[in-house]
Design an enzyme around this catalytic site. Structure first.
Site, PDB file in Angstrom:
ATOM      1  N   GLY A 268       0.839  -1.453  -0.143  1.00 35.56           N
ATOM      2  CA  GLY A 268       0.106  -0.052   0.095  1.00 35.56           C
ATOM      3  C   GLY A 268       0.572   1.219   0.105  1.00 35.56           C
ATOM      4  N   SER A 269       2.213   1.315  -0.319  1.00 30.11           N
ATOM      5  CA  SER A 269       2.724   2.488  -0.412  1.00 30.11           C
ATOM      6  C   SER A 269       2.306   3.462  -1.555  1.00 30.11           C
ATOM      7  CB  SER A 269       4.232   1.935  -0.616  1.00 30.11           C
ATOM      8  OG  SER A 269       4.655   1.828  -2.050  1.00 30.11           O
ATOM      9  N   ASN A 270       1.708   2.955  -2.436  1.00 27.30           N
ATOM     10  CA  ASN A 270       1.160   3.836  -3.499  1.00 27.30           C
ATOM     11  C   ASN A 270      -0.275   4.501  -3.035  1.00 27.30           C
ATOM     12  OD1 ASN A 270       3.139   3.972  -6.137  1.00 27.30           O
ATOM     13  ND2 ASN A 270       2.957   1.667  -5.635  1.00 27.30           N
TER      14      ASN A 270
ATOM     15  N   MET B 208      -3.288  -7.439  -7.559  1.00 31.71           N
ATOM     16  CA  MET B 208      -2.730  -8.475  -8.274  1.00 31.71           C
ATOM     17  C   MET B 208      -3.555  -9.240  -8.795  1.00 31.71           C
ATOM     18  SD  MET B 208       0.260  -6.965  -8.156  1.00 31.71           S
ATOM     19  CE  MET B 208       1.930  -7.402  -8.226  1.00 31.71           C
ATOM     20  N   ARG B 209      -4.596  -8.750  -9.675  1.00 33.70           N
ATOM     21  CA  ARG B 209      -5.430  -9.661 -10.198  1.00 33.70           C
ATOM     22  C   ARG B 209      -5.908  -8.998 -11.683  1.00 33.70           C
ATOM     23  NH1 ARG B 209      -7.870 -13.978  -6.948  1.00 33.70           N
ATOM     24  NH2 ARG B 209      -7.109 -13.325  -4.836  1.00 33.70           N
TER      25      ARG B 209
ATOM     26  N   ASN C 184      -4.303   1.416 -14.073  1.00 41.26           N
ATOM     27  CA  ASN C 184      -3.455   0.261 -13.117  1.00 41.26           C
ATOM     28  C   ASN C 184      -2.008   1.154 -13.429  1.00 41.26           C
ATOM     29  OD1 ASN C 184      -2.470  -2.048 -12.232  1.00 41.26           O
ATOM     30  ND2 ASN C 184      -1.757  -2.602 -14.400  1.00 41.26           N
TER      31      ASN C 184
ATOM     32  N   HIS D 223       2.005   0.073 -13.002  1.00 41.37           N
ATOM     33  CA  HIS D 223       2.803  -1.008 -13.160  1.00 41.37           C
ATOM     34  C   HIS D 223       4.410  -0.546 -13.335  1.00 41.37           C
ATOM     35  CE1 HIS D 223       3.972  -4.990 -14.228  1.00 41.37           C
ATOM     36  NE2 HIS D 223       4.946  -4.563 -15.289  1.00 41.37           N
TER      37      HIS D 223
HETATM   38  C1  GAR Z   1       3.843  -1.492  -7.330  1.00 39.44           C
HETATM   39  O1  GAR Z   1       5.214  -1.239  -7.830  1.00 39.44           O
HETATM   40  C2  GAR Z   1       2.773  -1.655  -8.501  1.00 39.44           C
HETATM   41  O2  GAR Z   1       3.313  -0.837  -9.517  1.00 39.44           O
HETATM   42  C3  GAR Z   1       2.849  -2.912  -8.536  1.00 39.44           C
HETATM   43  O3  GAR Z   1       2.924  -3.466  -7.357  1.00 39.44           O
HETATM   44  C4  GAR Z   1       3.651  -2.587  -6.542  1.00 39.44           C
HETATM   45  C5  GAR Z   1       2.596  -2.358  -5.280  1.00 39.44           C
HETATM   46  O4  GAR Z   1       3.242  -1.588  -4.285  1.00 39.44           O
HETATM   47  N1  GAR Z   1       2.014  -3.593  -9.608  1.00 39.44           N
HETATM   48  C6  GAR Z   1       2.026  -4.421 -10.275  1.00 39.44           C
HETATM   49  O5  GAR Z   1       3.100  -5.100 -10.419  1.00 39.44           O
HETATM   50  C7  GAR Z   1       0.976  -4.813 -11.413  1.00 39.44           C
HETATM   51  N2  GAR Z   1       1.423  -5.755 -12.216  1.00 39.44           N
HETATM   52  P1  GAR Z   1       2.543  -1.202  -2.984  1.00 39.44           P
HETATM   53  O6  GAR Z   1       1.543  -2.047  -2.425  1.00 39.44           O
HETATM   54  O7  GAR Z   1       3.602  -0.576  -1.954  1.00 39.44           O
HETATM   55  O8  GAR Z   1       1.735  -0.015  -3.401  1.00 39.44           O
END
Ligand code: GAR
Length: 198
Positions: A11-13, A93-94, A110, A112
């Site tokens: 959840g850092s984003n 991640m789905r 999304n 990525h």
């Molecule tokens: C992020 O790096 C995002 O880009 C990636 O999961 C991470 C989630 O980080 N998403 C994917 O790989 C989608 N295919 P977070 O939970 O710290 O936000």
């Protein structure tokens, strides 16, 4: 603009988005909920910390990949109850099924951690690192029902320094993500980036 976040992990984003909103720097965007498909996701705690309504909604009753039909309906009704106008997949991640995409047509974005279309799927930063590319980065794109597919909205490039470790590269890419995602949300909320049927 009401923004819902879907997150499976750290959840850092989501945190970067909530911080910007708290600081009044997210233009017309307002986070209204965070939904996770993982009951243990630290992202749920992040939402609670910022006072954002959050919920765990299982996607598959048997723990497999994808969504079962009831779960799709549960997700759609939770997002509709929150009056979500923009759905942000921030580490969700789905792959969303077509009926989910259709319910929020051109309103699901999304994030990525690669410069798509390179390095789709899991461990994208490691894929880039192992490949020996000199520049990598992150992408925000409209979600369709393929893996990390859909029209690209914005990208941020990260130059890979000489002798950079994988851990350091992950840090650099995440820093880029934490700037790119809130900026795209702010730009959408101000109409600088067109979404929906527009
Ligand atoms: C992020 O790096 C995002 O880009 C990636 O999961 C991470 C989630 O980080 N998403 C994917 O790989 C989608 N295919 P977070 O939970 O710290 O936000």
């Amino acid at each position: 603009m009401n923004v819902a976040i879907l997150a499976s992990g750290r959840g850092s984003n989501a945190e970067a988005v909530f911080k910007r909103a708290r600081d009044g720097a997210l233009a017309n965007a307002r986070p209204v909920c965070l939904i996770s498909d993982n009951p243990q996701a630290p992202a749920l705690e992040v939402a609670r910390k910022f006072g954002i309504p959050c919920a765990f909604i299982g996607a598959q009753k048997d723990g497999s990949k994808g969504f079962c039909r009831e779960s799709v309906s549960e997700y759609i009704s939770a997002l509709n109850s929150a009056k979500a106008e923009l759905v942000v997949l921030a580490g969700f991640m789905r792959i969303l099924p077509p009926e989910f995409i259709e319910a929020f047509k051109n309103r699901i974005i999304n994030l990525h951690p690669s410069l798509l279309p390179s390095f789709k799927g899991k461990n994208a930063i490691k894929q880039a690192y192992d490949s020996g590319v000199k520049v990598c980065g992150c992408t925000v794109h409209f979600a369709d029902n393929s893996l990390d597919g859909g029209k690209i909205i914005a990208q941020s490039a990260v130059e890979i320094p000489e002798n950079c470790s994988l851990e350091n590269l992950e840090k650099l890419v995440h820093e880029a993500e934490h700037k790119l995602l809130p900026q795209v949300i702010a730009d959408i909320s101000e109409g600088k980036i067109k979404i929906g049927d527009a």
